[in-house]
Design a protein around this motif. Sequence first.
Motif: not given
Length: 488
Positions: A335-350
Amino acid sequence: MSSTLTREAIVVGLVDRHGVDKVDVDEQTLKENSLDRYRKLEDIFGIYNLPIPAAVVRATSTDDISTTLAFCDEHGINIVPKTGGTATEGGLETIAENSIVLDGTGMNEIISIDEFDMQATVQCGVKLQDLEDEVRKVGLTTGHSPQSKPIAMYGGLVATRSIGQFSTLYGGIEDMVMGLEAVLPSGEVVRIKDVPRRAAGPDIRHVIIGNEGALCYITEVTVKLFAHYPDHNHFLGWRLDDMKPGFEILRDVMAAGYKPSVARLYDAEDGAQHGFDRFAPEQCVLIFTTEGPPGVSRATADGIAEIVDARPEVTRVDTEIIRDWFEHLNWGPEKLIEEREFIRENLRMGYTTEVSGNWSVINEIYENGIRRVRDEFPHVADITMLGGHSSHSYQTGTNMYFVYDYDVVDCTYEEEREKYHIPLNAIFVEEALKAGGSMCHHHGIGKYRAPWTAEEHGTGYRLLEGLKRDLDPNGIMNLGTIFPAEGD
């Protein structure tokens, strides 16, 4: 804080005491160990602006911890204790030059599982999931289940006063810890024996539990175990239009004396993140689960249902929907890997900010926090989700877990924290304190809520200061965590 030794001399001193294999000076490793999950964006893009530690010491014994602390205390070297690394409030940041990160992940022995006395003793680097897997084999459970369960380790869990998703039944980590071993900054090893209860002065366990590495290093923990009843869970859910009656229902259930394993109230925006908008569009969702001996679990579920169904504002939700949600609560390395990739691609923080308050003020804290962000936050147009949920309730009150996502717009990666996260976090902290609640329910103070520590504790703050002066007179333990660094 300034050491009497150069960076090179610090490394030489550590190698002399531990050998080269336990002293890690790899440049990338040092950079990655300069921060925690508070600076997600900077870490993802490889931006490390904090002072890089001089070394990471890979401890494998209490003696390693003791030797390192004594050396650092003698020479004024800042120590940042670390195990699983899942901290979210900046507590693992190395803000002093030439700090040492003291990593206890190698201390990963499950020392004992005592089925008769219902307790287990583990070293600080034991993963919660690993202990849970072992005790399940003999029909027991730790009762502790934070979302980070697959990767969190006992040293950090105790140091941050963590809580799990089943806290309404089993309690927080402070209710589970029977005894422990810790090392003081001087290198002195202290042990607190495990007994059911004692009236022998103040409960000194709580000097250690929640100290966030600012007073000592936790090396060993003894925790309670509980009987495990995996086949007798009950799942209950309702939808309703407003959070206020939801808080009232939570209060009525707790005040009546029921002990569900899960008691949660989601607002519409936060609930939508979990897919609740499929069956409760633009509505709040109230969830309970029960477990334990079959008669107890059933009676608890029936009693809760009687209380909730009596309210005209609620509508029942299909049990299977709640069961499916329950089975997907935790996250692990993937899940941490998925989160990092999502942030890298979208610049959306949570991010999240968790606070708490008594029943009489919790809705006020919730409404005022959300209102202030919408009315006052200058970059509110960049926020893609703003909501929250209550997930840990007590006889006298509950927590409020504010959740917020935002797109990073027109700023550098380094500026993201100052533009978004810090001011958003401050709003929720301020509203909790203004209402007489707590600024922090379970993630710890770290370095980013330290400016409010004195306000949080009021006249009691002198007790905390006294502990710091007595236990860490040279100020080597985790500079800026809990106790603000000079200039903050």
